[in-house]
Design an enzyme around this catalytic site. Structure first.
Site, PDB file in Angstrom:
ATOM      1  N   LYS A 124     -18.061  -4.585  -2.762  1.00 55.63           N
ATOM      2  CA  LYS A 124     -16.783  -5.312  -2.753  1.00 55.63           C
ATOM      3  C   LYS A 124     -16.979  -6.595  -3.529  1.00 55.63           C
ATOM      4  O   LYS A 124     -18.101  -7.113  -3.610  1.00 55.63           O
ATOM      5  CB  LYS A 124     -16.371  -5.650  -1.313  1.00 55.63           C
ATOM      6  CG  LYS A 124     -14.884  -5.852  -1.146  1.00 55.63           C
ATOM      7  CD  LYS A 124     -14.173  -4.532  -1.007  1.00 55.63           C
ATOM      8  CE  LYS A 124     -12.671  -4.684  -0.987  1.00 55.63           C
ATOM      9  NZ  LYS A 124     -12.024  -3.421  -0.613  1.00 55.63           N
ATOM     10  N   ASP A 164      -7.743  -4.580  -4.819  1.00 55.01           N
ATOM     11  CA  ASP A 164      -7.589  -4.815  -3.379  1.00 55.01           C
ATOM     12  C   ASP A 164      -6.464  -5.855  -3.312  1.00 55.01           C
ATOM     13  O   ASP A 164      -5.672  -5.969  -4.263  1.00 55.01           O
ATOM     14  CB  ASP A 164      -8.917  -5.308  -2.760  1.00 55.01           C
ATOM     15  CG  ASP A 164      -8.904  -5.283  -1.238  1.00 55.01           C
ATOM     16  OD1 ASP A 164      -9.080  -4.217  -0.660  1.00 55.01           O
ATOM     17  OD2 ASP A 164      -8.693  -6.346  -0.604  1.00 55.01           O
ATOM     18  N   GLY A 235       2.793  -5.842   6.135  1.00 58.12           N
ATOM     19  CA  GLY A 235       2.485  -5.962   4.719  1.00 58.12           C
ATOM     20  C   GLY A 235       3.675  -5.525   3.885  1.00 58.12           C
ATOM     21  O   GLY A 235       4.662  -4.988   4.410  1.00 58.12           O
ATOM     22  N   PHE A 236       3.587  -5.771   2.585  1.00 63.62           N
ATOM     23  CA  PHE A 236       4.665  -5.300   1.688  1.00 63.62           C
ATOM     24  C   PHE A 236       4.110  -5.050   0.293  1.00 63.62           C
ATOM     25  O   PHE A 236       4.816  -5.117  -0.703  1.00 63.62           O
ATOM     26  CB  PHE A 236       5.829  -6.290   1.667  1.00 63.62           C
ATOM     27  CG  PHE A 236       5.565  -7.607   0.974  1.00 63.62           C
ATOM     28  CD1 PHE A 236       4.649  -8.501   1.500  1.00 63.62           C
ATOM     29  CD2 PHE A 236       6.224  -7.955  -0.190  1.00 63.62           C
ATOM     30  CE1 PHE A 236       4.400  -9.720   0.865  1.00 63.62           C
ATOM     31  CE2 PHE A 236       5.986  -9.170  -0.830  1.00 63.62           C
ATOM     32  CZ  PHE A 236       5.070 -10.050  -0.300  1.00 63.62           C
ATOM     33  N   ASN A 238       1.119  -2.712  -2.154  1.00 60.68           N
ATOM     34  CA  ASN A 238       0.889  -1.361  -2.615  1.00 60.68           C
ATOM     35  C   ASN A 238       0.627  -0.351  -1.488  1.00 60.68           C
ATOM     36  O   ASN A 238       1.136   0.767  -1.504  1.00 60.68           O
ATOM     37  CB  ASN A 238      -0.313  -1.488  -3.565  1.00 60.68           C
ATOM     38  CG  ASN A 238      -0.884  -0.196  -3.959  1.00 60.68           C
ATOM     39  OD1 ASN A 238      -1.855   0.249  -3.368  1.00 60.68           O
ATOM     40  ND2 ASN A 238      -0.272   0.433  -4.920  1.00 60.68           N
ATOM     41  N   TRP A 241       3.793   0.235   0.598  1.00 61.82           N
ATOM     42  CA  TRP A 241       4.727   0.988  -0.255  1.00 61.82           C
ATOM     43  C   TRP A 241       4.449   2.497  -0.206  1.00 61.82           C
ATOM     44  O   TRP A 241       5.339   3.303   0.080  1.00 61.82           O
ATOM     45  CB  TRP A 241       4.616   0.435  -1.683  1.00 61.82           C
ATOM     46  CG  TRP A 241       5.273   1.205  -2.764  1.00 61.82           C
ATOM     47  CD1 TRP A 241       6.607   1.288  -3.008  1.00 61.82           C
ATOM     48  CD2 TRP A 241       4.623   1.990  -3.771  1.00 61.82           C
ATOM     49  NE1 TRP A 241       6.822   2.078  -4.120  1.00 61.82           N
ATOM     50  CE2 TRP A 241       5.627   2.519  -4.607  1.00 61.82           C
ATOM     51  CE3 TRP A 241       3.282   2.294  -4.065  1.00 61.82           C
ATOM     52  CZ2 TRP A 241       5.336   3.337  -5.698  1.00 61.82           C
ATOM     53  CZ3 TRP A 241       2.987   3.104  -5.149  1.00 61.82           C
ATOM     54  CH2 TRP A 241       4.013   3.619  -5.947  1.00 61.82           C
TER      55      TRP A 241
HETATM   56  O1  2IT Z   1     -10.479  -1.087   0.461  1.00 63.36           O
HETATM   57  C1  2IT Z   1     -10.502  -0.194  -0.402  1.00 63.36           C
HETATM   58  O2  2IT Z   1     -10.944   0.929  -0.159  1.00 63.36           O
HETATM   59  C2  2IT Z   1      -9.984  -0.532  -1.728  1.00 63.36           C
HETATM   60  N1  2IT Z   1      -9.553  -1.649  -1.936  1.00 63.36           N
HETATM   61  C3  2IT Z   1     -10.040   0.477  -2.832  1.00 63.36           C
HETATM   62  C4  2IT Z   1     -11.381   0.537  -3.446  1.00 63.36           C
HETATM   63  C5  2IT Z   1     -11.503   1.422  -4.654  1.00 63.36           C
HETATM   64  O3  2IT Z   1     -12.594   1.391  -5.255  1.00 63.36           O
HETATM   65  O4  2IT Z   1     -10.562   2.114  -5.022  1.00 63.36           O
END
Ligand code: 2IT
Length: 444
Positions: A124, A164, A235-236, A238, A241
């Protein structure tokens, strides 16, 4: 495994990292019995190795804002574990970002990615950059500056970031543009790319769609479905949605969305153009949902979360620890039957314990929201073979992956009384694959 000793050591070594400690404690507590029944893991200090990231990269991001002023932010990439595949996980741009948050997210990502069945390790990254109120040009300059530091540490077979919170299609475009300029290569180093330059169909919808597919499996274990159910979503962005689109398709009514400013309650359901409007709000860089209430004449509750509305299903789709013990009590008192986290670590430990004590179906983020990274994995596969798959093909693969994750959670989480502890199931199933790969690969 000596759980108390390992947790005490973790606390000593990571004193200012409450989110990371919370995520690690949850996993360790739920896998402890399994690890004790399988002494090979302890013999090779798998747990002690798993909780320590492979490496952490931290860097300064310097950029110039629209006023000509110099701005300084901090950037990170936490490469946690690559036992089963290249590091993989999103980038978060939000003022709350710090090492604790990125370590918790990277740690969760190890197990989540393992659950998808695809070859992806856990990572991350992100920055404390605040996109709120920034112009598109400022966002571009920030993304470019961020990538001029990050690029040397990532690659299609090394580490593949994605989006993210605060990082969507626009940001991935700017980041990819700079990576491409620096390396002169055009390969799948990021996922969530645009359709015309290597992106996968269904990736934008994947986290929400996957979350609803997983929740449908949960409901099926009780012989029920989304049909006619009332759903509260937070939330609002992606994730919300995608979840709302699919929940609507399955016959449910979604009555809430929320932002940092509060939540809106739409008793007629968030459907049709209202769903598109929600995305418009998101891309405005203002981070508020109140305009929805004004536009559609519904109630807005400033400063509140949507967990006091009466609903059958609650789907947290915003951020970590957004649903606490008091919220859990309100939801249960109002008759909630299922809580599925589309956000990462959406519920606090108090909330999770309350749901489990009351035998409410509870799906943890690392299982429920794994569809996002799963379709990222499918984007990597398409990039490798330089082909792009149809919508139907990707969607079907996503659906099968979510069903598979659900089966695995049931396999390792079903209790003697029939209650399915999805948290335990997800943690044990995710752990086995990574831990066994670590055993195979020796002490490194
Ligand atoms: O928390 C997650 O799994 C994401 N933000 C997506 C991570 C990704 O590599 O698509």
């Amino acid at each position: 495994m000596n759980l108390e000793r390992i947790v005490a050591e973790l606390e000593k070594n990571n004193p200012a990292q409450p989110e990371f400690l919370q995520a690690a404690r949850e996993v360790l507590e739920t896998i402890a019995d399994f690890v004790n029944e399988n002494p090979q893991y302890d013999a090779h200090k798998i747990i002690e190795r798993l909780v320590e990231p492979d490496r952490i990269i931290q860097f300064r991001v310097t950029w110039v804002d629209d006023n000509g002023d110099v701005q300084v932010n901090r950037g990170y990439r936490v490469q946690f574990n690559n036992a089963i595949g290249p590091y993989k996980g999103g980038l978060r741009f939000h003022p709350s970002v710090n090492l604790s948050i990125l370590k918790f997210l990277g740690f969760e990502q190890i197990f989540k990615n393992s659950l998808t069945t695809l070859p992806m390790g856990g990572a991350k990254g992100g920055s404390d950059f605040n996109p709120k109120g920034k112009s598109d040009n400022e966002i571009m300059r920030f993304c470019q500056a961020f990538m001029t530091e990050l690029w040397q540490n990532i690659g299609p077979e090394t580490d593949v970031p994605a989006g993210d919170i605060g990082v969507g299609g626009r940001e991935i475009g700017f980041l990819y543009g700079m990576w491409k300029k620096l390396t002169r290569e055009h390969v799948g180093v990021l996922t969530g790319k645009g359709r015309n330059w290597g992106g996968s169909l269904i990736r934008p919808e994947a986290t929400g769609f996957g979350g609803v597919y997983f929740t449908r499996e949960m409901l099926e274990t009780k012989g029920t479905s989304f049909e006619g159910k009332t759903v509260a979503v937070s939330g609002f962005g992606n994730v919300a949605w995608g979840a709302i689109i699919k929940a609507n398709e399955f016959g449910a009514k979604v009555v809430t969305i929320s932002g940092p400013d509060g939540y809106i309650y739409d008793p007629d359901g968030i459907t049709g153009e209202k769903v598109d409007y929600m995305l418009e709000l998101r891309s405005s860089n203002n981070d508020v949902v109140k305009p929805y209430a004004e536009k559609y004449g519904v109630e807005f509750f400033p400063g509140q979360k949507p967990w006091n509305v009466k609903c059958d299903i609650a789907m947290p789709c915003a951020t970590q620890n957004e649903l606490n013990g008091d919220d859990a009590k309100k939801l249960v008192a109002n008759g909630v039957m299922c809580v599925s986290e589309c956000s990462n670590m959406g519920c606090t430990p108090e909330a999770i314990n309350y749901f489990i004590e009351h035998k409410i179906m509870y799906g943890p983020g690392k299982a429920v929201n794994a569809g996002g990274v799963a379709v990222s994995g499918l984007e990597m596969s398409q990039n490798s073979e330089k082909l792009s798959w149809s919508r139907e093909e990707v969607d079907e693969k996503l659906l099968n992956i979510m069903k598979n994750i659900h089966e695995n959670c049931v396999k390792y989480g079903k209790q003697p009384d029939g209650y399915i502890n999805y948290m335990k199931g997800a943690n044990v199933a995710g752990f086995i694959k990574v831990a066994d790969a670590m055993l195979d690969q020796g002490v490194i």
